[in-house]
Design an enzyme around this catalytic site. Structure first.
Site, PDB file in Angstrom:
ATOM      1  N   GLU A   1      15.941  72.088  -9.619  1.00 17.90           N
ATOM      2  CA  GLU A   1      15.262  73.887  -9.747  1.00 17.90           C
ATOM      3  C   GLU A   1      15.861  74.793 -10.288  1.00 17.90           C
ATOM      4  O   GLU A   1      16.840  74.782 -10.209  1.00 17.90           O
ATOM      5  CB  GLU A   1      15.360  74.137  -8.120  1.00 17.90           C
ATOM      6  CG  GLU A   1      15.562  72.741  -6.982  1.00 17.90           C
ATOM      7  CD  GLU A   1      15.819  73.106  -5.637  1.00 17.90           C
ATOM      8  OE1 GLU A   1      15.984  72.225  -4.812  1.00 17.90           O
ATOM      9  OE2 GLU A   1      16.475  73.990  -5.838  1.00 17.90           O
TER      10      GLU A   1
ATOM     11  N   CYS B   1      18.440  81.840 -11.769  1.00 18.39           N
ATOM     12  CA  CYS B   1      19.255  80.886 -11.192  1.00 18.39           C
ATOM     13  C   CYS B   1      19.328  79.622 -12.214  1.00 18.39           C
ATOM     14  O   CYS B   1      18.520  78.790 -11.229  1.00 18.39           O
ATOM     15  CB  CYS B   1      19.646  80.864  -9.717  1.00 18.39           C
ATOM     16  SG  CYS B   1      20.128  79.997  -8.841  1.00 18.39           S
TER      17      CYS B   1
ATOM     18  N   CYS C   1      25.237  66.955  -8.233  1.00 18.31           N
ATOM     19  CA  CYS C   1      25.966  67.246  -8.510  1.00 18.31           C
ATOM     20  C   CYS C   1      27.545  65.892  -8.148  1.00 18.31           C
ATOM     21  O   CYS C   1      27.429  65.642  -7.658  1.00 18.31           O
ATOM     22  CB  CYS C   1      26.544  68.767  -7.718  1.00 18.31           C
ATOM     23  SG  CYS C   1      28.344  69.507  -8.182  1.00 18.31           S
TER      24      CYS C   1
ATOM     25  N   CYS D   1      30.501  69.554  -2.379  1.00 22.50           N
ATOM     26  CA  CYS D   1      30.957  70.388  -1.116  1.00 22.50           C
ATOM     27  C   CYS D   1      30.051  69.976  -0.502  1.00 22.50           C
ATOM     28  O   CYS D   1      28.705  69.758   0.019  1.00 22.50           O
ATOM     29  CB  CYS D   1      30.663  71.976  -1.787  1.00 22.50           C
ATOM     30  SG  CYS D   1      31.113  72.450  -3.795  1.00 22.50           S
TER      31      CYS D   1
ATOM     32  N   CYS E   1      26.795  71.544   0.832  1.00 24.58           N
ATOM     33  CA  CYS E   1      25.731  71.850  -0.283  1.00 24.58           C
ATOM     34  C   CYS E   1      24.900  70.862   0.273  1.00 24.58           C
ATOM     35  O   CYS E   1      25.267  69.326   0.083  1.00 24.58           O
ATOM     36  CB  CYS E   1      26.126  72.219  -1.573  1.00 24.58           C
ATOM     37  SG  CYS E   1      25.005  71.642  -3.029  1.00 24.58           S
TER      38      CYS E   1
ATOM     39  N   CYS F   1      19.417  75.228  -1.397  1.00 27.84           N
ATOM     40  CA  CYS F   1      19.982  74.232  -3.065  1.00 27.84           C
ATOM     41  C   CYS F   1      19.386  72.703  -3.078  1.00 27.84           C
ATOM     42  O   CYS F   1      20.773  71.457  -2.204  1.00 27.84           O
ATOM     43  CB  CYS F   1      21.093  75.350  -3.495  1.00 27.84           C
ATOM     44  SG  CYS F   1      21.628  74.033  -5.130  1.00 27.84           S
TER      45      CYS F   1
HETATM   46  S1  SF4 Z   1      27.944  74.024  -4.531  1.00 31.82           S
HETATM   47 FE1  SF4 Z   1      26.495  72.469  -4.332  1.00 31.82          FE
HETATM   48  S2  SF4 Z   1      26.273  72.234  -6.361  1.00 31.82           S
HETATM   49 FE2  SF4 Z   1      27.632  73.791  -6.549  1.00 31.82          FE
HETATM   50  S3  SF4 Z   1      29.516  72.882  -7.134  1.00 31.82           S
HETATM   51 FE3  SF4 Z   1      29.201  72.146  -4.723  1.00 31.82          FE
HETATM   52  S4  SF4 Z   1      28.064  70.742  -4.251  1.00 31.82           S
HETATM   53 FE4  SF4 Z   1      28.168  71.257  -6.220  1.00 31.82          FE
END
Ligand code: SF4
Length: 361
Positions: A96, A110, A117, A121, A124, A343
Protein backbone atom coordinates in the site's frame (compact mmCIF):
# COMPACT_ATOMS: atom_id res chain seq x y z
CA UNK A 1 1.58 -17.04 -16.06
CA UNK A 2 4.24 -14.67 -17.41
CA UNK A 3 7.86 -15.29 -16.56
CA UNK A 4 9.03 -12.89 -13.89
CA UNK A 5 11.66 -10.44 -15.06
CA UNK A 6 14.69 -11.07 -12.87
CA UNK A 7 16.88 -8.20 -14.03
CA UNK A 8 17.66 -5.54 -11.48
CA UNK A 9 15.44 -2.49 -11.55
CA UNK A 10 17.06 0.58 -13.08
CA UNK A 11 15.37 2.64 -10.34
CA UNK A 12 17.40 0.80 -7.71
CA UNK A 13 20.57 2.53 -8.91
CA UNK A 14 21.96 5.62 -7.23
CA UNK A 15 23.57 8.19 -9.52
CA UNK A 16 27.06 6.97 -8.63
CA UNK A 17 26.10 3.36 -9.39
CA UNK A 18 24.70 4.32 -12.80
CA UNK A 19 27.87 6.30 -13.58
CA UNK A 20 29.95 3.28 -12.62
CA UNK A 21 27.85 0.97 -14.78
CA UNK A 22 28.02 3.28 -17.79
CA UNK A 23 31.74 3.85 -17.30
CA UNK A 24 32.37 0.11 -17.31
CA UNK A 25 30.70 0.05 -20.77
CA UNK A 26 32.58 3.05 -22.13
CA UNK A 27 29.82 5.67 -21.71
CA UNK A 28 30.42 9.13 -20.21
CA UNK A 29 29.16 10.51 -16.89
CA UNK A 30 26.92 13.13 -18.57
CA UNK A 31 24.83 10.28 -20.00
CA UNK A 32 23.90 9.25 -16.46
CA UNK A 33 22.81 12.84 -15.84
CA UNK A 34 20.61 12.79 -18.96
CA UNK A 35 19.04 9.48 -17.95
CA UNK A 36 18.32 10.73 -14.41
CA UNK A 37 16.77 13.89 -15.84
CA UNK A 38 14.37 11.88 -17.98
CA UNK A 39 13.35 9.64 -15.10
CA UNK A 40 13.39 11.86 -12.04
CA UNK A 41 12.88 15.38 -13.40
CA UNK A 42 10.67 14.79 -16.44
CA UNK A 43 9.07 11.54 -15.21
CA UNK A 44 9.42 9.92 -18.64
CA UNK A 45 10.02 6.23 -17.97
CA UNK A 46 9.75 4.93 -21.52
CA UNK A 47 13.38 4.92 -22.66
CA UNK A 48 12.40 4.97 -26.33
CA UNK A 49 11.41 8.61 -25.72
CA UNK A 50 14.80 9.66 -24.32
CA UNK A 51 15.76 11.65 -27.39
CA UNK A 52 19.25 12.69 -26.29
CA UNK A 53 20.34 9.19 -25.22
CA UNK A 54 21.98 7.02 -27.87
CA UNK A 55 20.41 3.77 -29.07
CA UNK A 56 23.53 1.98 -27.91
CA UNK A 57 23.05 3.14 -24.30
CA UNK A 58 19.32 2.44 -24.42
CA UNK A 59 20.08 -1.09 -25.63
CA UNK A 60 22.65 -1.52 -22.89
CA UNK A 61 20.14 -0.45 -20.25
CA UNK A 62 17.33 -2.66 -21.46
CA UNK A 63 19.65 -5.67 -21.72
CA UNK A 64 20.85 -5.23 -18.15
CA UNK A 65 17.94 -3.71 -16.26
CA UNK A 66 14.21 -3.83 -15.88
CA UNK A 67 12.96 -0.35 -16.79
CA UNK A 68 9.33 -0.77 -15.78
CA UNK A 69 7.74 1.05 -12.86
CA UNK A 70 5.30 -0.78 -10.57
CA UNK A 71 1.61 -0.80 -11.45
CA UNK A 72 -1.18 0.98 -9.66
CA UNK A 73 -3.49 -2.00 -9.18
CA UNK A 74 -6.19 -0.12 -7.31
CA UNK A 75 -6.74 3.44 -6.14
CA UNK A 76 -9.31 5.06 -3.91
CA UNK A 77 -10.02 8.73 -3.32
CA UNK A 78 -11.31 9.95 0.02
CA UNK A 79 -13.62 12.93 0.49
CA UNK A 80 -10.73 14.78 2.18
CA UNK A 81 -8.43 14.30 -0.84
CA UNK A 82 -6.40 11.42 0.57
CA UNK A 83 -5.69 8.78 -2.05
CA UNK A 84 -4.84 5.23 -1.27
CA UNK A 85 -3.03 3.01 -3.76
CA UNK A 86 -2.38 -0.67 -4.01
CA UNK A 87 0.89 -1.01 -5.88
CA UNK A 88 1.79 -4.23 -7.68
CA UNK A 89 5.29 -5.51 -8.41
CA UNK A 90 6.60 -7.84 -11.08
CA UNK A 91 6.30 -10.95 -8.89
CA UNK A 92 2.64 -10.18 -8.27
CA UNK A 93 3.19 -8.99 -4.70
CA UNK A 94 1.49 -5.80 -3.60
CA UNK A 95 1.97 -3.04 -1.01
CA UNK A 96 0.00 0.00 0.00
CA UNK A 97 0.99 3.63 -0.55
CA UNK A 98 -1.06 6.60 0.62
CA UNK A 99 -0.97 10.18 -0.66
CA UNK A 100 -2.01 12.66 1.99
CA UNK A 101 -2.68 16.28 0.98
CA UNK A 102 -1.71 19.12 3.33
CA UNK A 103 -1.61 22.92 3.39
CA UNK A 104 0.22 24.94 0.72
CA UNK A 105 -0.36 22.28 -1.90
CA UNK A 106 1.96 19.85 -0.13
CA UNK A 107 1.41 16.18 -0.80
CA UNK A 108 2.99 13.53 1.36
CA UNK A 109 3.44 9.97 0.15
CA UNK A 110 3.43 7.31 2.83
CA UNK A 111 5.25 4.37 1.32
CA UNK A 112 6.09 0.77 2.18
CA UNK A 113 9.53 -0.78 2.58
CA UNK A 114 8.60 -4.47 2.77
CA UNK A 115 5.84 -6.84 1.70
CA UNK A 116 4.37 -7.67 5.10
CA UNK A 117 6.44 -7.14 8.24
CA UNK A 118 8.34 -9.32 10.69
CA UNK A 119 7.99 -7.03 13.70
CA UNK A 120 4.51 -8.20 14.70
CA UNK A 121 3.18 -5.15 16.54
CA UNK A 122 -0.08 -6.29 18.07
CA UNK A 123 -2.05 -3.18 17.08
CA UNK A 124 -1.09 -3.43 13.40
CA UNK A 125 -2.90 -5.36 10.71
CA UNK A 126 0.29 -5.72 8.65
CA UNK A 127 1.97 -7.17 11.72
CA UNK A 128 -0.42 -10.11 11.61
CA UNK A 129 0.73 -11.05 8.09
CA UNK A 130 4.40 -11.78 8.79
CA UNK A 131 7.18 -10.83 6.40
CA UNK A 132 6.91 -11.97 2.78
CA UNK A 133 9.98 -10.16 1.44
CA UNK A 134 12.03 -6.97 1.45
CA UNK A 135 11.48 -4.43 -1.31
CA UNK A 136 14.31 -3.49 -3.66
CA UNK A 137 15.29 0.18 -3.56
CA UNK A 138 13.75 0.51 -7.03
CA UNK A 139 10.43 -0.81 -5.71
CA UNK A 140 10.44 1.77 -2.91
CA UNK A 141 11.35 4.56 -5.33
CA UNK A 142 8.94 2.95 -7.81
CA UNK A 143 5.98 3.65 -5.50
CA UNK A 144 6.85 7.34 -5.72
CA UNK A 145 7.25 7.18 -9.50
CA UNK A 146 4.01 5.26 -10.08
CA UNK A 147 1.96 7.57 -7.88
CA UNK A 148 3.54 10.62 -9.51
CA UNK A 149 2.66 9.25 -12.95
CA UNK A 150 -0.87 8.46 -11.78
CA UNK A 151 -1.36 12.01 -10.46
CA UNK A 152 0.10 13.65 -13.56
CA UNK A 153 -2.02 11.50 -15.90
CA UNK A 154 -5.28 11.52 -13.94
CA UNK A 155 -5.25 14.79 -11.97
CA UNK A 156 -3.02 17.28 -13.80
CA UNK A 157 0.47 17.68 -15.28
CA UNK A 158 1.58 20.04 -12.50
CA UNK A 159 0.92 17.49 -9.74
CA UNK A 160 3.95 16.72 -7.58
CA UNK A 161 4.63 14.82 -4.39
CA UNK A 162 6.53 17.03 -1.94
CA UNK A 163 7.15 14.86 1.15
CA UNK A 164 7.82 11.24 1.94
CA UNK A 165 7.24 9.22 5.05
CA UNK A 166 8.45 5.64 5.39
CA UNK A 167 5.44 4.67 7.46
CA UNK A 168 3.61 2.17 5.28
CA UNK A 169 4.02 -1.56 5.49
CA UNK A 170 7.26 -2.95 6.82
CA UNK A 171 10.07 -1.90 9.13
CA UNK A 172 12.36 0.22 6.93
CA UNK A 173 15.47 -0.41 9.01
CA UNK A 174 14.96 -4.18 8.75
CA UNK A 175 15.54 -3.58 5.03
CA UNK A 176 18.47 -1.29 5.81
CA UNK A 177 20.57 -1.25 2.63
CA UNK A 178 17.71 -0.93 0.14
CA UNK A 179 15.91 1.68 2.25
CA UNK A 180 19.14 3.66 2.56
CA UNK A 181 19.64 3.55 -1.18
CA UNK A 182 16.08 4.74 -1.76
CA UNK A 183 16.65 7.62 0.69
CA UNK A 184 19.74 8.61 -1.32
CA UNK A 185 17.69 8.59 -4.55
CA UNK A 186 14.89 10.62 -2.93
CA UNK A 187 17.24 13.31 -1.63
CA UNK A 188 19.91 13.46 -4.35
CA UNK A 189 19.54 16.65 -6.43
CA UNK A 190 20.36 14.71 -9.58
CA UNK A 191 17.51 12.31 -8.80
CA UNK A 192 14.29 13.37 -7.03
CA UNK A 193 16.01 16.13 -5.04
CA UNK A 194 13.62 16.26 -2.07
CA UNK A 195 14.84 18.31 0.86
CA UNK A 196 16.15 16.05 3.65
CA UNK A 197 13.65 17.76 5.95
CA UNK A 198 10.81 16.48 3.80
CA UNK A 199 11.72 12.83 4.15
CA UNK A 200 10.90 11.00 7.38
CA UNK A 201 11.76 7.45 8.31
CA UNK A 202 9.74 5.81 11.02
CA UNK A 203 11.18 2.85 12.91
CA UNK A 204 9.84 0.48 15.53
CA UNK A 205 13.20 0.66 17.30
CA UNK A 206 15.71 -1.77 15.81
CA UNK A 207 18.59 -0.70 18.01
CA UNK A 208 21.56 -2.11 16.00
CA UNK A 209 20.28 -0.41 12.84
CA UNK A 210 19.54 2.85 14.66
CA UNK A 211 23.21 2.87 15.60
CA UNK A 212 24.08 2.72 11.89
CA UNK A 213 21.86 5.66 10.93
CA UNK A 214 24.89 7.91 10.53
CA UNK A 215 25.35 6.12 7.18
CA UNK A 216 22.00 7.50 5.99
CA UNK A 217 21.37 10.89 4.40
CA UNK A 218 20.32 13.10 7.37
CA UNK A 219 16.56 12.69 6.95
CA UNK A 220 14.04 13.04 9.79
CA UNK A 221 13.69 10.13 12.16
CA UNK A 222 10.49 9.12 13.89
CA UNK A 223 10.40 6.45 16.58
CA UNK A 224 7.28 4.38 17.16
CA UNK A 225 7.32 4.58 20.93
CA UNK A 226 3.67 3.99 21.88
CA UNK A 227 4.40 3.39 25.56
CA UNK A 228 6.66 4.73 28.27
CA UNK A 229 6.53 1.55 30.35
CA UNK A 230 8.36 -1.59 29.24
CA UNK A 231 5.47 -3.92 30.13
CA UNK A 232 3.00 -2.01 27.97
CA UNK A 233 5.46 -1.50 25.13
CA UNK A 234 6.30 -5.21 25.08
CA UNK A 235 2.59 -6.02 24.84
CA UNK A 236 2.19 -3.65 21.92
CA UNK A 237 5.54 -4.24 20.25
CA UNK A 238 7.26 -7.60 20.88
CA UNK A 239 10.50 -6.01 19.64
CA UNK A 240 10.68 -4.32 23.04
CA UNK A 241 11.71 -7.66 24.55
CA UNK A 242 14.94 -7.54 22.55
CA UNK A 243 15.46 -3.77 22.70
CA UNK A 244 13.79 -2.28 25.73
CA UNK A 245 13.24 1.42 26.43
CA UNK A 246 16.65 1.89 28.07
CA UNK A 247 18.52 0.42 25.13
CA UNK A 248 16.31 2.26 22.65
CA UNK A 249 16.73 5.67 24.26
CA UNK A 250 20.51 5.23 24.58
CA UNK A 251 20.75 4.35 20.87
CA UNK A 252 18.59 7.36 19.94
CA UNK A 253 20.95 9.68 21.82
CA UNK A 254 23.68 8.66 19.35
CA UNK A 255 21.70 9.68 16.24
CA UNK A 256 23.59 12.62 14.71
CA UNK A 257 21.05 15.48 14.79
CA UNK A 258 21.56 18.63 12.75
CA UNK A 259 20.81 21.96 14.48
CA UNK A 260 17.09 22.66 15.08
CA UNK A 261 16.15 19.09 14.25
CA UNK A 262 14.05 16.84 16.46
CA UNK A 263 13.38 13.19 16.94
CA UNK A 264 9.66 12.60 16.58
CA UNK A 265 8.11 10.06 18.92
CA UNK A 266 4.90 8.50 17.69
CA UNK A 267 2.55 7.56 20.45
CA UNK A 268 -0.53 5.53 19.65
CA UNK A 269 -3.19 6.59 22.11
CA UNK A 270 -5.34 3.69 23.20
CA UNK A 271 -8.34 4.10 25.43
CA UNK A 272 -7.76 3.23 29.11
CA UNK A 273 -4.49 1.56 28.21
CA UNK A 274 -1.68 4.07 27.69
CA UNK A 275 -3.61 7.35 28.03
CA UNK A 276 -3.37 7.68 31.83
CA UNK A 277 -1.77 10.24 34.13
CA UNK A 278 1.05 7.80 34.93
CA UNK A 279 1.79 7.50 31.21
CA UNK A 280 2.21 11.28 30.92
CA UNK A 281 4.56 11.18 33.91
CA UNK A 282 6.62 8.29 32.55
CA UNK A 283 6.88 9.92 29.11
CA UNK A 284 8.03 13.15 30.71
CA UNK A 285 10.83 11.33 32.54
CA UNK A 286 11.88 9.37 29.48
CA UNK A 287 12.12 11.92 26.66
CA UNK A 288 14.53 14.86 26.51
CA UNK A 289 12.37 17.98 26.02
CA UNK A 290 14.68 19.98 23.79
CA UNK A 291 15.00 17.49 20.98
CA UNK A 292 11.73 15.55 21.22
CA UNK A 293 8.46 16.09 19.45
CA UNK A 294 5.54 13.87 20.37
CA UNK A 295 3.00 12.95 17.74
CA UNK A 296 -0.13 11.46 19.27
CA UNK A 297 -1.98 9.04 17.04
CA UNK A 298 -5.47 8.20 18.30
CA UNK A 299 -5.96 4.49 17.66
CA UNK A 300 -7.77 3.74 14.41
CA UNK A 301 -10.11 0.86 15.20
CA UNK A 302 -10.48 -1.98 12.70
CA UNK A 303 -13.02 -4.80 12.84
CA UNK A 304 -11.05 -7.42 14.81
CA UNK A 305 -9.05 -5.02 16.98
CA UNK A 306 -9.40 -5.37 20.73
CA UNK A 307 -8.15 -1.81 21.39
CA UNK A 308 -10.40 1.24 21.41
CA UNK A 309 -9.90 4.86 20.41
CA UNK A 310 -9.97 7.35 23.32
CA UNK A 311 -12.59 10.13 23.39
CA UNK A 312 -11.72 13.54 21.93
CA UNK A 313 -11.63 15.07 25.42
CA UNK A 314 -9.22 12.38 26.61
CA UNK A 315 -6.93 12.98 23.61
CA UNK A 316 -6.96 16.74 24.24
CA UNK A 317 -6.26 16.22 27.95
CA UNK A 318 -3.27 13.98 27.21
CA UNK A 319 -1.85 16.53 24.80
CA UNK A 320 -2.42 19.39 27.21
CA UNK A 321 -0.57 17.56 30.02
CA UNK A 322 2.44 16.88 27.79
CA UNK A 323 2.54 20.49 26.58
CA UNK A 324 2.32 21.66 30.19
CA UNK A 325 5.43 19.56 30.83
CA UNK A 326 7.29 21.40 28.06
CA UNK A 327 6.87 19.16 25.01
CA UNK A 328 5.98 20.10 21.47
CA UNK A 329 3.03 17.87 20.81
CA UNK A 330 0.76 17.26 17.84
CA UNK A 331 -2.28 15.05 17.28
CA UNK A 332 -2.42 13.26 13.96
CA UNK A 333 -5.78 13.78 12.36
CA UNK A 334 -7.38 10.76 10.78
CA UNK A 335 -7.26 11.13 7.03
CA UNK A 336 -9.16 9.21 4.43
CA UNK A 337 -11.22 7.25 6.92
CA UNK A 338 -13.83 6.53 4.23
CA UNK A 339 -11.27 4.67 2.10
CA UNK A 340 -8.56 3.89 4.60
CA UNK A 341 -8.83 0.77 6.58
CA UNK A 342 -6.04 0.20 9.08
CA UNK A 343 -2.58 -0.24 7.59
CA UNK A 344 -2.48 -3.53 5.70
CA UNK A 345 -6.21 -4.11 5.72
CA UNK A 346 -6.78 -2.84 2.20
CA UNK A 347 -4.06 -5.15 0.94
CA UNK A 348 -5.68 -8.15 2.63
CA UNK A 349 -9.09 -7.33 1.24
CA UNK A 350 -7.85 -6.62 -2.26
CA UNK A 351 -5.68 -9.72 -2.46
CA UNK A 352 -8.79 -11.81 -1.97
CA UNK A 353 -10.27 -10.17 -5.06
CA UNK A 354 -7.33 -9.82 -7.41
CA UNK A 355 -5.56 -12.63 -9.16
CA UNK A 356 -2.09 -11.41 -8.25
CA UNK A 357 -0.41 -13.09 -11.20
CA UNK A 358 -2.45 -10.91 -13.51
CA UNK A 359 -0.33 -7.95 -12.49
CA UNK A 360 3.05 -9.68 -12.88
CA UNK A 361 5.00 -8.28 -15.82
S1 SF4 B 1 3.49 -1.06 12.97
FE1 SF4 B 1 3.11 -2.80 11.58
S2 SF4 B 1 4.32 -2.38 9.78
FE2 SF4 B 1 5.10 -1.03 11.43
S3 SF4 B 1 6.77 -2.20 12.39
FE3 SF4 B 1 4.92 -2.72 13.55
S4 SF4 B 1 4.11 -4.57 12.55
FE4 SF4 B 1 5.59 -3.64 11.15
Amino acid sequence: MEKINERRLLFSLTFDELVKFLDSHGAKKFVAKQIFEWIYHKFVFDHTQWTNVSDKVKGLLSENFDLTIPKVVWDGLSEDGTRKFLIGFRDGRTVEAVMIPARNNRKTLCLSSQVGCAIGCTFCHTGTMGLTRHLEAGEIVGQFLSVTKFLKDKVGPEERLSNIVYMGQGEPLHNFDETKKSAIIFTDEKALGLSQRRVTLSTSGLVPQIKKLEDFPPINIAISLHAAHNEIRTELMPINKAYDLDRLLSAIKEIPLKAHRYITYEYLLIDKYNDRKEDVEALSKLLPKKVSKINLIPFNEYPESSFKRPSVSRINWFRYELEKNGYTCTVRTTKGSDILAACGQLKSEMEKKINLWEIGQ
